[in-house]
Scaffold this active site. Structure first.
Site, PDB file in Angstrom:
ATOM      1  N   LYS A  39     -22.026  46.923 -30.617  1.00  0.00           N
ATOM      2  CA  LYS A  39     -21.611  47.421 -29.311  1.00  0.00           C
ATOM      3  C   LYS A  39     -20.081  47.498 -29.269  1.00  0.00           C
ATOM      4  CE  LYS A  39     -22.552  46.393 -24.407  1.00  0.00           C
ATOM      5  NZ  LYS A  39     -23.360  45.526 -23.516  1.00  0.00           N
ATOM      6  N   SER A  64     -25.841  48.083 -20.362  1.00  0.00           N
ATOM      7  CA  SER A  64     -24.637  48.674 -20.909  1.00  0.00           C
ATOM      8  C   SER A  64     -24.665  48.907 -22.414  1.00  0.00           C
ATOM      9  CB  SER A  64     -23.432  47.802 -20.556  1.00  0.00           C
ATOM     10  OG  SER A  64     -23.526  46.505 -21.133  1.00  0.00           O
ATOM     11  N   SER A  73     -28.087  43.989 -19.789  1.00  0.00           N
ATOM     12  CA  SER A  73     -27.422  44.992 -20.621  1.00  0.00           C
ATOM     13  C   SER A  73     -27.965  45.137 -22.028  1.00  0.00           C
ATOM     14  CB  SER A  73     -25.918  44.704 -20.694  1.00  0.00           C
ATOM     15  OG  SER A  73     -25.297  45.024 -19.478  1.00  0.00           O
TER      16      SER A  73
END
Length: 548
Positions: free
Chosen positions: A132, A209, A233
């Site tokens: 990420k 996210s 997320s």
């Protein structure tokens, strides 16, 4: 460090995207397409050789095993995934930073070392792993969707502890993936990189996210990815793209040195966890990290070795059909009923369960996330002059209403007190299920929607994250697992009288035709620090669904 841009933010963003796109070799480019479902394009577009297609279709544990046995070279595996990630990027806009050249050089070095010593680099020997965007990696930016954080590459000494640990496990890091601005939106879009769509239906969201990770992994552009979760997320994007994932309790996997959109917010701790197309891949990652003893690297980690757990032959699950605030849309309700039926068919018990006051959890979460009056996000937004993304409108309103009288520390203490009292009530409520399970135990786990959506249309999530965030408040362990896909012939909207404005907005927007083919997933929740148990029970659920 926040750099003060010398150019308009639009120019900075365009330059970042152009620089990223230029790192994809021309021979890896594919023709544009209007197709909504692009899952099969990597294996049919001709960029990958048949052998590379075969490699990228293998799950993470199999890849590691074959490289250790000498049946595959790390270089060939890494090259195949670099090519497939490039295709995924062109179709979904999932990548931020690309470092394929460094990855291939590292892969070559691993092959040479292994040929010389015969000793694997680590438990993830030679495995390409995606990260990420908020993990610092030497030589590339960590924008977290803020224009002001562009063009500020990290030196080696700033690398996140998770980045270092992946290297120590033998992984080959090759790219970073897109996130929403500040990582505080349940869909993935920002002013730097744009919107990341869902490869099963590009009219849909990949979630947030960790939405860049979910899109990349779903397209098999990476065999294993690392996401973060503070309110859903990891689980939301994993569910939107049909992935397995693990949201651990805080203290199992190192978090030190990762970049945050809300730095210093520790009332709800952000955690790191794996995402993969296979449950075995998520377990491989979790076990590999714990066996590296992260408590000697991150002062917040707990010295808990990996545990082999035994579970009873006959289990009892609590089943959340509705949290009382927003009823799940039809595909999710169908997935809940199908899972219940599958578990009961193999002899387990499933009891419908109403969670303890999710509206209170929702309130506490929002109070924490906006506990600084929206100041931090406002600072980072204003540093470049970029506009607020739609999903951060609540933070903008909070800042504008409170900038003349920002919250005091005492207010934070009050919320923390409310959180602890809430966690106590949730625990008592769970333990009281012992009276109804018939096993002499409370629920072995709870099965729940991840969100009210299967995968929502773009820009249509509409805020409600209580299905996930209540387990962040309590710091419970959770996984996701895929169940089905949206089918308009059986997922049409029934007549339903909504109970509040948020639910009305979501149900009014629901149209099964619009989200055809979108994955439908659920989550399994255990209590704190029960990651091994959560993975084991998820395997039981997955096997029951497979047998149904």
């Amino acid at each position: 460090m926040t750099l003060i841009p010398s150019k308009p933010w639009e120019e900075i963003s365009k330059a970042k995207r152009d620089a990223r796109d230029a790192l994809i070799p021309k021979e890896w480019l594919i023709p544009s397409t209007d197709a909504l479902n692009v899952i099969d394009i990597p294996r049919t577009c001709g960029v990958l050789t048949p052998k590379e297609v075969e490699i990228t279709e293998l799950e993470a544990p199999v890849l590691v095993e074959k490289m250790i046995k000498g049946e595959l070279k790390c270089y060939d595996v890494t090259l195949a995934f670099c090519k497939r990630a490039s295709i995924a990027q062109q179709l979904t806009n999932c990548l931020t930073e690309i470092f394929f050249t460094a990855a291939l050089a590292n892969a070559k070095a691993i092959d040479e070392e292994f040929a010389r010593t015969g000793t694997p680099r680590g438990p993830l020997h030679g495995l390409p792993v995606s990260l990420k965007d908020n993990f610092y990696v030497e030589g590339v930016d960590t924008t977290v969707g803020f224009v002001a954080w562009a063009n500020d590459s990290a030196p080696k000494e700033k690398e996140s502890e998770m980045t270092k640990m992946m290297r120590d496990c033998g992984a080959v890091l090759f790219c970073k993936t897109n996130v929403p601005t500040a990582m505080m939106i349940a869909e993935t879009y920002n002013n730097v990189w744009g919107y990341t769509c869902n490869p099963y239906n590009r009219n849909c969201s990949s979630g947030g996210s960790s939405g860049g990770e979910s899109a990349l992994l779903a397209m098999k552009g990476s065999p294993l990815g690392v996401g973060t979760d503070i309110g859903g997320s990891i689980r939301i994007p994993a569910s939107f793209c049909g992935l397995y994932s693990l949201k651990p309790s805080f203290g199992r996997f190192p978090t030190y040195g990762a970049r945050s959109g809300l730095p210093g917010q520790e009332a709800i701790r952000s955690i790191n966890g794996p995402m993969s197309t296979s449950l075995e891949g998520t377990e491989l990652w979790a076990k590999s990290v714990v066996e590296k003893e992260p408590w000697y690297r991150d002062p917040n980690m707990l010295p808990i070795p990996w545990r082999n757990v035994e579970v009873p032959d006959k289990l009892c699950f609590g089943l959340i059909m509705d949290n009382g605030i927003v009823k799940p849309t039809p595909p999710v309700t169908r997935a809940l009923l199908e899972t219940k039926k599958a578990l009961e068919a193999v002899g387990h018990k499933v009891i419908e369960y109403s969670p303890y006051k999710p509206d209170e959890a929702n309130s506490i979460v929002n109070r924490f996330f906006q506990g600084d009056g929206g100041v931090k996000i406002a600072q980072y937004i204003s540093a470049s002059g970029e506009t607020y993304p739609e999903g951060l409108s609540a933070y903008k309103s909070r800042y504008e209403s409170m900038k003349s009288s920002p919250p005091l520390v005492g207010s934070l203490w009050d919320i923390q007190s409310d959180r602890t009292a809430y966690c106590k009530k949730v625990l008592e409520d769970w333990l009281s299920s012992k009276e109804v399970t018939g096993t002499g135990r409370p629920f072995d786990a709870i099965i729940s929607p991840v969100t009210q959506h299967s995968a929502c249309p773009k820009m249509a999530f509409n805020d409600h994250v209580a299905y996930t965030s209540m387990w962040n408040i309590t710091d419970y362990s959770a996984t996701t697992f895929p169940v089905s896909k949206v089918d308009p012939s059986i997922d049409s909207k029934p007549t339903y009288e909504t109970r509040n404005e948020v639910e009305k907005k979501i149900w009014d927007r629901y149209d099964a035709e619009e989200i055809t083919g979108a994955p439908v997933s659920l989550q399994l929740v255990c209590q704190r620090l029960e990651e091994e148990k959560a993975l084991k029970l998820t395997a039981i659920v997955a096997e029951a669904l497979k047998s149904a």
